[in-house]
Enzyme design. Structure first.
Site, mmCIF file in Angstrom:
data_model
loop_
_atom_site.group_PDB
_atom_site.id
_atom_site.type_symbol
_atom_site.label_atom_id
_atom_site.label_comp_id
_atom_site.label_asym_id
_atom_site.label_seq_id
_atom_site.Cartn_x
_atom_site.Cartn_y
_atom_site.Cartn_z
ATOM 1 N N SER A 195 -53.392 113.382 7.013
ATOM 2 C CA SER A 195 -52.753 113.125 5.574
ATOM 3 C C SER A 195 -52.555 114.126 4.582
ATOM 4 O O SER A 195 -52.118 113.688 4.378
ATOM 5 C CB SER A 195 -52.218 111.891 5.601
ATOM 6 O OG SER A 195 -53.503 111.319 5.370
ATOM 7 N N LYS A 215 -53.711 114.807 -3.946
ATOM 8 C CA LYS A 215 -52.665 113.779 -2.986
ATOM 9 C C LYS A 215 -51.859 113.093 -3.839
ATOM 10 O O LYS A 215 -52.435 112.021 -4.434
ATOM 11 C CB LYS A 215 -53.486 113.669 -1.936
ATOM 12 C CG LYS A 215 -53.036 112.718 -0.460
ATOM 13 C CD LYS A 215 -54.170 112.733 0.296
ATOM 14 C CE LYS A 215 -53.460 111.742 1.397
ATOM 15 N NZ LYS A 215 -54.590 111.994 2.819
ATOM 16 N N SER A 221 -58.265 113.759 6.967
ATOM 17 C CA SER A 221 -57.077 113.753 6.281
ATOM 18 C C SER A 221 -57.172 115.039 5.614
ATOM 19 O O SER A 221 -56.527 115.336 5.012
ATOM 20 C CB SER A 221 -57.155 112.795 5.735
ATOM 21 O OG SER A 221 -55.887 111.914 6.882
ATOM 22 N N GLY A 224 -59.509 109.395 5.848
ATOM 23 C CA GLY A 224 -59.553 108.039 6.358
ATOM 24 C C GLY A 224 -59.462 108.922 7.964
ATOM 25 O O GLY A 224 -60.401 107.547 8.897
#
Length: 610
Positions: A264, A188, A288, A285
């Protein structure tokens, strides 16, 4: 007795030009007109102001392990292994398969595993260099289709080939570093990879400033021979659950390309869910890792806070976020967890943890794998979903876990879910605001809108959020059977007390909705849909705010009209007490056995010739 108090907001949906107008209005006139205060009130962000807290604040939810936790982690035996022992067993099994000349299943659609790559390399059928060339073509193909998959944001052909050639030489010399030697892994864009900018989903953060060294977890993967492909796309600064990102690119759900991957870590989910690679790393968080894993039909683990070193991770939300593996299979998830979990002397928060423990591989399907496991279920919460198929599919999985494998459902209640969710909202966005406040006008409008709302809150709101964190941790201590706060909480919340109120894990669906559709305006300007955000995250925030681990497993697939006759994956989540990832991995292993058949995504680029 507590009462279920989650509620849906009335905040309007805005995308495209409407979102631009709303954001600009809020930034210039929101405070003076009271619009910002109204939106915050509707979102529940003022709700903690009426609570009289006696608890001290908890700034970092790193839980000091009890003696029972330490003993459980060090009790190696037939059912528990340390990280090295687990990796050795898997590699010995793979060595035997390579000697026999075993090949991957010839089924039309199969998620390849670390074991498949390793056996192919070890037996000499393919080299990592040959597979890397296939990988490069697969990345190109994935971005040439319409719409593009958009999973990998930043990659370098020569860097991939250089790593693959080194891996090929190791296999030729008979010295592969581990079961992941030569296996492609995507990281990521929130985590440092040497030579790549860590842009956290933006076009400006660290622009022209590539990382000088790998993050700790990336270095561990590389030391085990993994081929680090590059950076996956993510929601801008991680502030969203859709991965609609006008700043970089919006990845597509492999099962329905017109729908969200979740975020995310959406690019990581798309990369694994499409078969591009068997392993990706995300950062969680507020769900995600688990949200995109659920949406994309794969397995994802959010570890205990402090279990994996955060060194080299962009500090977007340091008190709620932790990196974790996103994998096509549970064996690969356990392998990656065994590699990246553990103490890092340069990250003090990681040094408090007990030893890393894993369940022994369970082999072929057999009954009774979860005999006596107490699964706590808050049915009102469990069934609070937009699409009824979600809870139906998850209940079907639970039925198998209980009837075939011996688990026991225990009805529980969890108090103050609404308050904890708002405390988490304030914590994560407040931390992000502190990182990007000076440059927030460089972000797209959905991100700016949320940051503007959060900047209107008071200092005491953030402080109260940390007091609520303490309170939520104490609820869970009692629920999982720790005695520290039993007397206080059993008197105040009888639903937590007594023998029947103590559980080993908590179960929920992974999300309260199916992947939302990507509207055209979301591609150009993003989208603000607070109802979707709430329903997507409602089962996620408890683990992030209190630091407990959570895992999502594939429970099944939808069949309703919303999915246009092609099923969406549906995830089931299990949350455990601090440092008990071993139990969660074991449960998800059993879920994988129960599922038996995986549906093929519409976007599939995983036809590697091994």
């Amino acid at each position: 007795m507590s009462s279920y108090n989650l509620k849906n907001p009335n905040t309007p949906i805005a995308s495209g030009r409407t979102l631009v107008f709303l954001t600009n209005t809020l930034e210039t006139l929101g405070s003076s007109t009271g619009l910002t205060s109204y939106l915050c009130e509707d979102a529940g962000l003022h709700s903690l102001r009426t609570i009289k807290y006696s608890e001290p604040p908890t700034a970092m939810p790193v839980f000091a392990p009890t003696q029972d936790m330490i003993s459980a982690a060090t009790a190696n035996g037939s059912s528990t292994l340390n990280a090295r022992g687990y990796l050795e067993i898997i590699q010995k099994q793979a060595d035997a398969e390579a000697t026999r000349g075993d090949r991957p299943s010839s089924a039309e659609h199969k998620f390849l595993t670390c074991r498949d790559f390793y056996v192919s390399y070890k037996s000499g059928r393919k080299t990592p260099t040959e597979v890397a060339e296939q990988l490069i073509e697969a990345i190109k193909t994935s971005d040439e289709i319409s719409p593009p998959l958009g999973a990998v944001w930043n990659w370098d052909k020569e860097a991939i080939l250089k790593q693959a050639r080194a891996s090929t030489l190791r296999y030729k010399e008979g010295n592969p570093l581990s079961i992941v030697d030569g296996v492609p892994v995507v990281i990521k864009d929130e985590i440092d990879v040497e030579g790549f900018e860590t842009g956290v989903g933006t076009k400006y953060i660290n622009k022209g400033n590539p990382a000088k060294e790998d993050a700790h977890l990336v270095a561990l993967l590389r030391a085990h021979g993994a081929i680090i492909v590059g950076k996956s796309t993510m929601h801008e600064i991680g502030l969203g659950v859709t991965n609609f990102n006008p700043s970089t690119t919006t990845p597509r759900n492999p099962y329905q390309p017109q729908h969200s991957t979740g975020g995310s870590s959406g690019g990581s989910g798309a990369a694994v869910g499409s078969g591009l690679c068997p392993i990706a790393i995300g950062c969680d968080g507020g769900g995600s890792v688990r949200i995109p894993s659920s949406y994309c039909g794969i397995y994802g683990l959010k570890p205990t806070h402090g279990r994996i070193s955060s060194r080299g991770e962009y500090p977007l939300a340091p008190t709620v976020a932790v990196s974790g593996p996103m994998c096509a299979t549970m064996e690969d998830l356990a392998i990656v967890y065994a590699i990246i979990a553990g103490q890092d002397e340069k990250d003090s928060y990681s040094c408090i943890q007990p030893s890393v423990a894993l369940p022994a591989p369970i082999g072929s399907r057999s009954g009774g794998q979860l005999q006596g496991l107490r699964i706590g279920i808050y049915r009102t919460w469990f069934e609070d979903v937009i699409h009824p198929e979600i809870s139906q599919v998850c209940y079907k999985m639970l039925e198998s876990l209980c009837k075939e494998h011996g688990a026991v459902l225990v009805d529980i209640e969890i108090p103050e879910l609404f308050e904890n969710s708002k405390a988490h909202n304030m914590t994560i966005v407040g931390e992000m605001l502190s990182v990007v406040s000076m440059d927030h006008y460089k972000l797209h409008h959905q991100t700016r809108l949320e940051l503007t709302m959060m900047s209107s809150l008071k200092m005491e709101d953030f402080f109260r959020a940390q007091q609520q964190r303490t309170r939520s941790i104490r609820f869970l201590e009692t629920l999982f059977g720790h005695k520290t706060h039993d007397e206080y909480h059993q008197a105040r919340y009888p639903c937590l007390g007594g023998k029947d109120g103590i559980v080993d894990v908590i179960v929920t669906p992974s999300t309260g909705n199916l992947p939302p559709k990507i509207n055209p305006g979301a591609l150009s300007h993003g989208e603000s849909n607070y109802l979707n955000t709430v329903k997507t995250m409602q089962y996620m925030m408890l683990a992030n705010h209190t630091g407990i681990p959570g895992i999502t497993a594939v429970a099944g697939y939808s069949k309703d009209e919303y999915a246009n006759q092609t099923g969406f994956p549906i995830g089931i989540q299990f949350m455990g007490q601090w440092w008990d990832e071993k139990r969660l991995i074991h449960i998800a292993n059993v879920c994988e056995q129960v599922l038996e058949e995986r549906q093929k995504p519409k976007i599939w680029v995983g036809d590697y010739k091994l």
